[in-house]
Design a protein around this motif. Structure first.
Motif, PDB file in Angstrom:
ATOM      1  N   PHE A  41      -7.661 -17.461 -46.682  1.00  0.00           N
ATOM      2  CA  PHE A  41      -8.990 -18.177 -47.173  1.00  0.00           C
ATOM      3  C   PHE A  41      -8.887 -19.282 -47.974  1.00  0.00           C
ATOM      4  O   PHE A  41      -9.741 -20.297 -48.031  1.00  0.00           O
ATOM      5  CB  PHE A  41      -9.992 -17.236 -47.938  1.00  0.00           C
ATOM      6  CG  PHE A  41     -10.392 -16.018 -47.388  1.00  0.00           C
ATOM      7  CD1 PHE A  41     -11.314 -16.055 -46.302  1.00  0.00           C
ATOM      8  CD2 PHE A  41      -9.895 -14.612 -47.569  1.00  0.00           C
ATOM      9  CE1 PHE A  41     -11.654 -14.925 -45.704  1.00  0.00           C
ATOM     10  CE2 PHE A  41     -10.292 -13.474 -47.020  1.00  0.00           C
ATOM     11  CZ  PHE A  41     -11.168 -13.754 -45.873  1.00  0.00           C
ATOM     12  N   VAL A  42      -7.713 -19.795 -48.299  1.00  0.00           N
ATOM     13  CA  VAL A  42      -7.656 -20.810 -49.124  1.00  0.00           C
ATOM     14  C   VAL A  42      -7.103 -22.090 -48.805  1.00  0.00           C
ATOM     15  O   VAL A  42      -7.573 -23.247 -49.155  1.00  0.00           O
ATOM     16  CB  VAL A  42      -6.575 -20.592 -50.590  1.00  0.00           C
ATOM     17  CG1 VAL A  42      -6.337 -21.513 -51.488  1.00  0.00           C
ATOM     18  CG2 VAL A  42      -6.974 -19.058 -51.261  1.00  0.00           C
ATOM     19  N   GLU A  72     -13.511 -30.272 -47.771  1.00  0.00           N
ATOM     20  CA  GLU A  72     -14.463 -30.191 -48.703  1.00  0.00           C
ATOM     21  C   GLU A  72     -15.878 -29.507 -48.266  1.00  0.00           C
ATOM     22  O   GLU A  72     -16.436 -29.165 -49.302  1.00  0.00           O
ATOM     23  CB  GLU A  72     -14.614 -31.728 -49.514  1.00  0.00           C
ATOM     24  CG  GLU A  72     -13.392 -32.066 -50.168  1.00  0.00           C
ATOM     25  CD  GLU A  72     -13.746 -33.438 -51.296  1.00  0.00           C
ATOM     26  OE1 GLU A  72     -14.637 -33.261 -51.805  1.00  0.00           O
ATOM     27  OE2 GLU A  72     -12.547 -34.124 -51.408  1.00  0.00           O
ATOM     28  N   ASP A  73     -16.074 -29.813 -47.051  1.00  0.00           N
ATOM     29  CA  ASP A  73     -17.384 -29.389 -46.756  1.00  0.00           C
ATOM     30  C   ASP A  73     -17.646 -27.874 -46.492  1.00  0.00           C
ATOM     31  O   ASP A  73     -18.397 -27.217 -46.144  1.00  0.00           O
ATOM     32  CB  ASP A  73     -17.976 -30.156 -45.574  1.00  0.00           C
ATOM     33  CG  ASP A  73     -17.151 -29.889 -44.313  1.00  0.00           C
ATOM     34  OD1 ASP A  73     -15.918 -29.401 -44.407  1.00  0.00           O
ATOM     35  OD2 ASP A  73     -17.429 -30.330 -43.216  1.00  0.00           O
ATOM     36  N   VAL A  74     -16.335 -27.193 -46.579  1.00  0.00           N
ATOM     37  CA  VAL A  74     -16.165 -25.702 -46.476  1.00  0.00           C
ATOM     38  C   VAL A  74     -16.624 -24.869 -47.710  1.00  0.00           C
ATOM     39  O   VAL A  74     -16.359 -25.399 -48.594  1.00  0.00           O
ATOM     40  CB  VAL A  74     -14.670 -25.230 -46.230  1.00  0.00           C
ATOM     41  CG1 VAL A  74     -14.627 -23.760 -46.104  1.00  0.00           C
ATOM     42  CG2 VAL A  74     -14.292 -25.680 -44.891  1.00  0.00           C
ATOM     43  N   LYS A  78     -15.297 -25.739 -52.758  1.00  0.00           N
ATOM     44  CA  LYS A  78     -15.721 -26.182 -54.282  1.00  0.00           C
ATOM     45  C   LYS A  78     -14.974 -25.327 -55.399  1.00  0.00           C
ATOM     46  O   LYS A  78     -14.478 -25.749 -56.361  1.00  0.00           O
ATOM     47  CB  LYS A  78     -16.944 -26.445 -54.367  1.00  0.00           C
ATOM     48  CG  LYS A  78     -17.748 -25.114 -54.370  1.00  0.00           C
ATOM     49  CD  LYS A  78     -19.294 -25.517 -54.537  1.00  0.00           C
ATOM     50  CE  LYS A  78     -20.178 -24.412 -55.253  1.00  0.00           C
ATOM     51  NZ  LYS A  78     -20.045 -23.204 -54.462  1.00  0.00           N
ATOM     52  N   VAL A  79     -14.814 -24.151 -55.090  1.00  0.00           N
ATOM     53  CA  VAL A  79     -14.423 -23.219 -55.787  1.00  0.00           C
ATOM     54  C   VAL A  79     -12.928 -23.433 -56.263  1.00  0.00           C
ATOM     55  O   VAL A  79     -12.526 -23.442 -57.344  1.00  0.00           O
ATOM     56  CB  VAL A  79     -14.425 -21.739 -55.236  1.00  0.00           C
ATOM     57  CG1 VAL A  79     -13.717 -20.803 -56.310  1.00  0.00           C
ATOM     58  CG2 VAL A  79     -15.742 -21.043 -55.199  1.00  0.00           C
ATOM     59  N   ALA A 191     -17.036 -21.450 -61.136  1.00  0.00           N
ATOM     60  CA  ALA A 191     -17.101 -21.007 -59.820  1.00  0.00           C
ATOM     61  C   ALA A 191     -16.812 -19.366 -59.530  1.00  0.00           C
ATOM     62  O   ALA A 191     -17.188 -18.601 -58.641  1.00  0.00           O
ATOM     63  CB  ALA A 191     -16.508 -21.782 -59.041  1.00  0.00           C
ATOM     64  N   TYR A 192     -15.661 -18.878 -60.070  1.00  0.00           N
ATOM     65  CA  TYR A 192     -15.320 -17.626 -60.044  1.00  0.00           C
ATOM     66  C   TYR A 192     -16.135 -16.518 -60.624  1.00  0.00           C
ATOM     67  O   TYR A 192     -15.984 -15.342 -60.089  1.00  0.00           O
ATOM     68  CB  TYR A 192     -13.547 -17.367 -60.464  1.00  0.00           C
ATOM     69  CG  TYR A 192     -12.800 -17.481 -59.307  1.00  0.00           C
ATOM     70  CD1 TYR A 192     -12.663 -16.379 -58.611  1.00  0.00           C
ATOM     71  CD2 TYR A 192     -12.109 -18.488 -58.922  1.00  0.00           C
ATOM     72  CE1 TYR A 192     -11.849 -16.374 -57.282  1.00  0.00           C
ATOM     73  CE2 TYR A 192     -11.185 -18.596 -58.010  1.00  0.00           C
ATOM     74  CZ  TYR A 192     -11.108 -17.312 -57.090  1.00  0.00           C
ATOM     75  OH  TYR A 192     -10.209 -17.555 -56.043  1.00  0.00           O
TER      76      TYR A 192
END
Length: 407
Positions: A41-42, A72-74, A78-79, A191-192
């Motif tokens: 996912f990263v 960056e648009d995924v 941002k997290v 974010a987390y």
């Protein structure tokens, strides 16, 4: 798909530098995805195949892994940017891991620690890494989880990594820049919080769906829910006199690879994926690994595995003639115990890690968001006898130690 900038002209000087051969010529590059859907996912992983000619005229064919940051648009990107994951992993591969490799060699602790970095490119947030497949390194089965032989090898590898990092911290503290004090529960990041509160809610829904578990733990977990980020942060706090080193930070079945002998017995192990590495107690690596990756009967051997890590770490540090502070076994066991809340936080991800159903997702937020896709995926993931047994056992242990009560 190859990134448009990844051309023969781009790769040639980097391979020349890595192989120390100024006559090397790249002839051809082509690519295949390196991971299946939902496995990473990263970042974006691509296996590239390269034909090249050496300075002496001989031709070679080799594969490499290209690891890129998410665009960056995924949504989840941002997290990862907020937590410096990409900078951190590039720092690991460019500066920290080569230095650890050097230190281990100096102490006579031989054997591969991880894949070499051929190139780290900050402009494109990309790393080109050695492909471990030709060395016959493979992942163990994340669904079946690890037996004792795999587990002991991994604990020894972590003890090697932790020991070299203790020495690194003494001799080259400048390499462990501020991004290595960031972790999932960092109090100055946000974010987390959404991720963990969301995934804890999914866990709570599962508990409340089982009358016995609901009766025993439902109310306690409801009360605990608003406090989990602070309790998680405390796990990473290291008190004066406690052992501290660089952790892998995400040590579970998919981030470790094994080499086997003819009989299928694991002989060596390497770690991959260092975007979550951080400086804290080595006990956090152990809790995370034990919770997410061990078969039930191996999980029952926790006390002897902690002792095995302690003894191996101590023996490794003696090879460095280490003079610093080091706890007694009893002190180390207490340091491990103080971080047991980590096992609950790691367990929130375990159902997704060992999931083997047909419901697929490539969206990280499906783990915790109440979207139609998310709810479908979560329901499917939690329909597992293994998860039910694992959660039942874990909650009984945590409750008996008072860790489900407000601290």
């Amino acid at each position: 798909m190859l990134p448009t900038w990844l051309t023969e002209e781009y790769l040639q000087p980097r391979l020349r530098a890595y192989y120390k051969d100024d006559g090397l010529k790249v002839l051809k590059i082509w690519a295949k995805p390196a991971t299946g859907k939902g496995e990473n996912f990263v970042g974006i992983m691509t296996r590239i195949h390269v034909d090249y000619q050496l300075g002496d005229g001989s031709e070679q064919k080799k594969s490499f892994i290209v690891k890129q940051a998410l665009p960056e648009d995924v949504p989840q990107a941002k997290v990862f940017f907020e937590y410096d994951l990409y900078t951190r992993e590039m720092d690991m591969y460019e500066f920290v891991l080569p230095k650890l490799k050097e230190l281990l060699a100096e102490a006579g602790l031989v054997g591969k620690l991880t894949a070499d970095a051929i190139a780290v490119d900050r402009q494109y947030s990309t790393m080109i890494l050695e492909d471990l497949a030709p060395y016959k390194y493979v992942n163990a089965d994340r669904v079946k989880m690890l037996d004792l032989a795999h587990t002991k090898l991994t604990v020894e590898m972590l003890a090697k990594f932790h020991a070299a990092a203790i020495i690194l911290k003494q001799r080259h503290p400048e390499l462990l820049t501020k991004c290595f004090s960031t972790h999932f529960f960092s109090r100055d990041k946000k974010a987390y919080t959404e991720v963990y509160l969301g995934i804890f809610k999914v866990f709570l829904k599962f508990i409340n769906g089982h009358p016995n578990l609901k009766q025993s733990y439902g109310a306690k977990l409801e009360k605990l829910w608003p406090h989990i980020m602070e309790y998680g942060a405390r796990v990473y706090d290291v008190a004066e006199g406690e052992l501290q080193t660089l952790n892998h930070g995400d040590c579970w079945t998919t981030n470790i690879m094994f080499q086997y002998d003819e009989a299928g017995i694991p002989q060596t192990v390497v770690a991959i994926d260092f975007q979550f590495s951080n400086c804290t107690s080595p006990a956090n690596d152990l809790h995370y690994f034990f919770t997410t990756s061990l078969r039930e009967e191996v999980r029952n051997k926790e006390p002897e595995l902690v002792e095995h890590h302690y003894n191996t770490l101590k023996a490794n540090l003696e090879r460095f003639s280490y003079q610093g502070m080091f706890p007694s076994l009893q002190e180390y066991q207490l340091q491990f115990e103080r971080r047991r809340f980590m096992s609950l936080m790691a367990h929130l991800f375990k159902p997704f890690m060992i999931y083997n159903g047909s419901e697929e997702t490539s969206d990280f937020s499906s783990l915790y968001k109440e979207t139609p896709e998310g709810l479908r995926f979560q329901k499917s993931v939690y329909e597992s006898e293994v998860v039910l047994r694992s959660a039942t056992k874990l909650l009984a242990i945590l409750d008996s130690k008072g860790l489900l009560d407000l601290q």
